[in-house]
Write a protein that holds these residues in place. Structure first.
Motif, short mmCIF file in Angstrom:
data_model
loop_
_atom_site.label_atom_id
_atom_site.label_comp_id
_atom_site.label_asym_id
_atom_site.label_seq_id
_atom_site.Cartn_x
_atom_site.Cartn_y
_atom_site.Cartn_z
N ASN A 29 34.76 73.74 53.07
CA ASN A 29 34.44 72.51 52.33
C ASN A 29 35.02 72.59 50.93
O ASN A 29 35.37 73.66 50.44
CB ASN A 29 32.93 72.31 52.27
CG ASN A 29 32.30 72.16 53.64
OD1 ASN A 29 32.91 71.64 54.58
ND2 ASN A 29 31.06 72.62 53.76
N SER A 30 35.07 71.43 50.29
CA SER A 30 35.56 71.36 48.90
C SER A 30 36.88 72.10 48.74
O SER A 30 37.07 72.89 47.81
CB SER A 30 34.51 71.93 47.94
OG SER A 30 33.28 71.24 48.06
N LEU A 31 37.79 71.84 49.65
CA LEU A 31 39.07 72.55 49.65
C LEU A 31 39.88 72.25 48.41
O LEU A 31 39.86 71.14 47.88
CB LEU A 31 39.84 72.22 50.91
CG LEU A 31 39.34 72.94 52.17
CD1 LEU A 31 39.82 72.25 53.43
CD2 LEU A 31 39.78 74.39 52.15
N LYS A 32 40.60 73.29 47.97
CA LYS A 32 41.43 73.20 46.78
C LYS A 32 42.88 73.50 47.15
O LYS A 32 43.13 74.19 48.16
CB LYS A 32 40.97 74.24 45.75
CG LYS A 32 39.50 74.14 45.36
CD LYS A 32 39.13 75.27 44.43
CE LYS A 32 37.65 75.20 44.03
NZ LYS A 32 37.28 76.31 43.12
N PRO A 33 43.83 73.05 46.36
CA PRO A 33 45.24 73.37 46.66
C PRO A 33 45.48 74.87 46.79
O PRO A 33 46.31 75.29 47.61
CB PRO A 33 45.98 72.77 45.47
CG PRO A 33 45.13 71.63 45.04
CD PRO A 33 43.72 72.10 45.25
N GLU A 34 44.76 75.68 46.04
CA GLU A 34 44.96 77.12 46.12
C GLU A 34 44.41 77.74 47.41
O GLU A 34 44.60 78.93 47.65
CB GLU A 34 44.33 77.83 44.90
CG GLU A 34 42.90 77.45 44.62
CD GLU A 34 42.78 76.36 43.57
OE1 GLU A 34 43.56 75.38 43.61
OE2 GLU A 34 41.87 76.47 42.70
N ASP A 35 43.74 76.94 48.23
CA ASP A 35 43.32 77.41 49.56
C ASP A 35 44.46 77.29 50.58
O ASP A 35 44.30 77.75 51.72
CB ASP A 35 42.12 76.61 50.05
CG ASP A 35 40.87 76.83 49.21
OD1 ASP A 35 40.17 75.84 48.93
OD2 ASP A 35 40.61 77.99 48.83
N THR A 36 45.56 76.69 50.19
CA THR A 36 46.69 76.54 51.09
C THR A 36 47.22 77.90 51.51
O THR A 36 47.55 78.75 50.67
CB THR A 36 47.81 75.74 50.42
OG1 THR A 36 47.33 74.40 50.18
CG2 THR A 36 49.05 75.68 51.31
N ALA A 37 47.28 78.12 52.82
CA ALA A 37 47.70 79.42 53.36
C ALA A 37 47.70 79.34 54.88
O ALA A 37 47.20 78.37 55.47
CB ALA A 37 46.75 80.53 52.91
N VAL A 38 48.23 80.37 55.49
CA VAL A 38 48.03 80.58 56.92
C VAL A 38 46.78 81.44 57.08
O VAL A 38 46.65 82.48 56.42
CB VAL A 38 49.24 81.27 57.58
CG1 VAL A 38 48.97 81.49 59.07
CG2 VAL A 38 50.50 80.44 57.39
#
Length: 116
Positions: A84-93
């Protein structure tokens, strides 16, 4: 032959949510602790969260505490990561992981992209 299969990734806007799943084929996950890891471009793979065999024990990286929740359904041999509350820095595989001495088992990964 044990295999881990992740699913549930995708493109989401900042503040959005995704639920990742990690399912096992060829064996059951019931007896093993499971971890979720992630790897962003140009960065090392890092642990995100882990869960004990019965699901009563969990741990999280500081960067995701309060936003991500790990859970498991042993009847379905599946582990989940609610994000939840995803952030751009959560972008990953994102990968799920299992260690059965002396082997490490990894899934193929699922891409999570957080972008507006």
């Amino acid at each position: 032959q044990l295999q881990l299969v992740e699913s549930g990734g995708g493109l989401v806007q900042p503040g959005g949510s995704l639920r990742l799943s990690c399912a096992a084929t060829g064996s059951t996950l019931d007896y093993y602790a499971i971890g979720w890891f992630r790897q962003a471009p140009g960065k090392e793979r890092e642990v995100v969260s882990c869960i004990t065999t019965n699901g009563h024990g969990t741990d999280y990286a500081d960067s995701v505490k309060g936003r991500f929740t790990i859970s498991r359904d042993n009847a379905k041999s599946t582990v989940y990561l609610q994000m939840n509350s995803l952030k751009p820095e959560d972008t990953a595989v994102y990968y799920c992981h299992l260690f059965i001495h002396p082997y490490n088992y990894w899934g193929q990964g699922t891409q999570v992209t957080v972008s507006s």
